[in-house]
Design an enzyme around this catalytic site. Structure first.
Site, short mmCIF file in Angstrom:
data_model
loop_
_atom_site.label_atom_id
_atom_site.label_comp_id
_atom_site.label_asym_id
_atom_site.label_seq_id
_atom_site.Cartn_x
_atom_site.Cartn_y
_atom_site.Cartn_z
N HIS A 7 0.82 -1.21 0.00
CA HIS A 7 0.00 0.00 0.00
C HIS A 7 0.86 1.26 0.00
O HIS A 7 2.04 1.21 0.31
CB HIS A 7 -0.99 0.03 1.18
CG HIS A 7 -0.37 0.04 2.55
ND1 HIS A 7 -0.13 -1.11 3.27
CD2 HIS A 7 0.03 1.05 3.34
CE1 HIS A 7 0.38 -0.80 4.44
NE2 HIS A 7 0.50 0.52 4.52
N GLU B 271 -7.39 4.58 10.08
CA GLU B 271 -6.99 4.28 8.70
C GLU B 271 -8.13 3.63 7.93
O GLU B 271 -8.93 2.86 8.48
CB GLU B 271 -5.76 3.37 8.70
CG GLU B 271 -5.96 2.12 9.54
CD GLU B 271 -4.70 1.29 9.62
OE1 GLU B 271 -3.79 1.69 10.34
OE2 GLU B 271 -4.66 0.26 8.96
N GLN C 71 -3.80 3.60 1.59
CA GLN C 71 -4.18 3.65 3.00
C GLN C 71 -4.38 5.12 3.37
O GLN C 71 -3.43 5.91 3.36
CB GLN C 71 -3.06 3.04 3.84
CG GLN C 71 -3.31 3.02 5.34
CD GLN C 71 -2.11 2.41 6.06
OE1 GLN C 71 -0.98 2.84 5.87
NE2 GLN C 71 -2.36 1.40 6.87
N HIS D 272 4.06 7.49 3.34
CA HIS D 272 4.99 6.36 3.23
C HIS D 272 4.48 5.34 2.23
O HIS D 272 3.34 5.41 1.77
CB HIS D 272 5.24 5.70 4.60
CG HIS D 272 4.06 4.98 5.19
ND1 HIS D 272 3.16 5.57 6.05
CD2 HIS D 272 3.63 3.69 5.06
CE1 HIS D 272 2.25 4.69 6.43
NE2 HIS D 272 2.50 3.55 5.83
N GLU E 33 7.54 1.18 4.93
CA GLU E 33 7.04 0.17 5.87
C GLU E 33 7.28 -1.20 5.24
O GLU E 33 7.13 -1.35 4.03
CB GLU E 33 5.54 0.42 6.09
CG GLU E 33 4.84 -0.58 6.97
CD GLU E 33 3.33 -0.30 7.05
OE1 GLU E 33 2.90 0.88 6.93
OE2 GLU E 33 2.57 -1.27 7.21
C1 LIG Z 1 -0.86 1.10 11.16
C2 LIG Z 1 -0.10 1.24 9.95
C3 LIG Z 1 -0.14 0.12 8.95
O1 LIG Z 1 0.24 0.32 7.79
O2 LIG Z 1 -0.55 -0.98 9.30
C4 LIG Z 1 0.63 2.46 9.65
O3 LIG Z 1 1.02 2.70 8.56
S1 LIG Z 1 0.91 3.58 10.91
C5 LIG Z 1 1.63 4.99 10.12
C6 LIG Z 1 2.12 5.94 11.07
N1 LIG Z 1 3.27 5.43 11.79
C7 LIG Z 1 4.56 5.72 11.46
O4 LIG Z 1 4.86 6.49 10.55
C8 LIG Z 1 5.62 5.08 12.33
C9 LIG Z 1 7.00 5.23 11.78
N2 LIG Z 1 7.42 6.65 11.71
C10 LIG Z 1 8.11 7.25 12.71
O5 LIG Z 1 8.40 6.64 13.75
C11 LIG Z 1 8.52 8.67 12.49
O6 LIG Z 1 7.61 9.28 11.58
C12 LIG Z 1 9.97 8.83 11.97
C13 LIG Z 1 10.16 8.27 10.59
C14 LIG Z 1 10.99 8.17 12.94
C15 LIG Z 1 10.25 10.34 11.91
O7 LIG Z 1 10.02 10.85 13.19
P1 LIG Z 1 10.92 12.03 13.80
O8 LIG Z 1 10.37 12.36 15.15
O9 LIG Z 1 12.37 11.66 13.70
O10 LIG Z 1 10.53 13.16 12.79
P2 LIG Z 1 11.32 14.35 12.20
O11 LIG Z 1 10.30 15.28 11.67
O12 LIG Z 1 12.32 14.86 13.19
O13 LIG Z 1 12.06 13.70 10.96
C16 LIG Z 1 13.38 13.19 10.93
C17 LIG Z 1 13.79 13.11 9.47
O14 LIG Z 1 12.95 12.16 8.79
C18 LIG Z 1 12.25 12.81 7.73
N3 LIG Z 1 10.89 12.28 7.66
C19 LIG Z 1 9.97 12.23 8.67
N4 LIG Z 1 8.84 11.67 8.24
C20 LIG Z 1 9.03 11.36 6.94
C21 LIG Z 1 8.23 10.76 5.94
N5 LIG Z 1 6.99 10.37 6.20
N6 LIG Z 1 8.76 10.60 4.72
C22 LIG Z 1 10.03 10.97 4.45
N7 LIG Z 1 10.83 11.55 5.36
C23 LIG Z 1 10.34 11.74 6.58
C24 LIG Z 1 12.25 14.28 8.10
O15 LIG Z 1 12.12 15.07 6.96
C25 LIG Z 1 13.61 14.42 8.74
O16 LIG Z 1 14.61 14.51 7.75
P3 LIG Z 1 15.85 15.50 7.90
O17 LIG Z 1 16.58 15.00 9.12
O18 LIG Z 1 16.61 15.28 6.62
O19 LIG Z 1 15.26 16.85 8.05
#
Ligand SMILES: C[C@@H](C(=O)O)C(=O)SCCNC(=O)CCNC(=O)[C@H](O)C(C)(C)COP(=O)(O)OP(=O)(O)OC[C@H]1O[C@@H](n2cnc3c(N)ncnc32)[C@H](O)[C@@H]1OP(=O)(O)O
Length: 147
Positions: free
Chosen positions: A12, A48, A65, A89, A139
Site C-alpha cells: 500500500h 486508517e 491507505q 509512506h 514500511e
Molecule cells: C498502522 C499502519 C499500517 O500500515 O498498518 C501504519 O502505517 S501507521 C503509520 C504511522 N506510523 C509511522 O509512521 C511510524 C514510523 N514513523 C516514525 O516513527 C517517524 O515518523 C519517523 C520516521 C521516525 C520520523 O520521526 P521524527 O520524530 O524523527 O521526525 P522528524 O520530523 O524529526 O524527521 C526526521 C527526518 O525524517 C524525515 N521524515 C519524517 N517523516 C518522513 C516521511 N513520512 N517521509 C520521508 N521523510 C520523513 C524528516 O524530513 C527528517 O529529515 P531530515 O533529518 O533530513 O530533516
C-alpha cells in the site's frame, strides 16, 4: 536470503490528511474506488481506511491507505504540522518479516523497531527510517488474516 525472496509487491501507499471521511468520499464518489477496510490503531495513533481500485483484491494489488491522526503526539500528527496533506509512506509486502528484517539489518538498513508491531488487519509491520530509504519512509508488512 536471496534478493528474489525479499519483497513480494507494493502492499500500500499511505496518504495522511486531517479528515479521513472527506478523503474516502473523494476516492469512492469521485474516483470510483472501493472502501475495503477501516480500523483505529491505538498504538500508532491513526484512524486508517484501506481503499482499492477494485471491490475484490487480487493477489498483488496495491491499496491506498488513508490515514488521519487520532492524537496530537502521533507521528503522523507531527508530520502534518510540518507538511501539507499528501503521501507519507510506501509499504512493501514481505512473506517473512523476521527473516527479511534480519537480512536488511545485515545489509546496514536502519529499522525503527527491534521487533515487528501490529498493523492493519493484524499484519506485522516495521519501518525503514527515511535515511535508509533514500528519503522515503518505507514500511515492511507481513499481512495478517484480516487484511
Ligand atoms: C498502522 C499502519 C499500517 O500500515 O498498518 C501504519 O502505517 S501507521 C503509520 C504511522 N506510523 C509511522 O509512521 C511510524 C514510523 N514513523 C516514525 O516513527 C517517524 O515518523 C519517523 C520516521 C521516525 C520520523 O520521526 P521524527 O520524530 O524523527 O521526525 P522528524 O520530523 O524529526 O524527521 C526526521 C527526518 O525524517 C524525515 N521524515 C519524517 N517523516 C518522513 C516521511 N513520512 N517521509 C520521508 N521523510 C520523513 C524528516 O524530513 C527528517 O529529515 P531530515 O533529518 O533530513 O530533516
Amino acid at each position: 536470503m536471496e534478493n528474489s525472496d525479499l519483497f513480494v509487491c507494493i502492499d500500500h501507499v499511505a496518504y495522511v490528511g486531517p479528515d479521513n471521511e472527506d478523503a474516502v468520499k473523494y476516492y469512492t464518489e469521485v474516483l470510483g474506488w472501493h472502501e475495503l477496510h477501516r480500523e483505529v490503531n491505538e498504538e500508532q495513533g491513526v484512524f486508517e481506511i484501506m481503499v482499492a481500485p477494485a471491490a475484490e483484491l487480487t493477489e498483488h494489488m496495491t491499496q491506498v491507505q488513508l490515514i488521519q491522526p487520532t492524537r496530537p503526539d502521533a507521528t503522523t500528527a507531527k508530520w502534518l504540522e510540518k507538511n501539507r496533506p499528501g503521501l507519507h509512506h510506501m509499504a512493501w509486502r514481505v512473506a517473512d518479516i523476521d527473516a527479511v528484517s534480519a537480512t536488511l539489518r545485515e545489509r546496514g538498513v536502519r529499522l525503527l523497531y527491534d521487533e515487528p508491531r501490529i498493523g492493519t488487519g493484524g499484519s506485522k509491520i516495521n519501518f525503514m527510517h527515511p535515511k535508509s530509504g533514500k528519503g522515503v519512509l518505507i514500511e515492511i508488512v507481513q499481512p495478517g488474516t484480516g487484511h
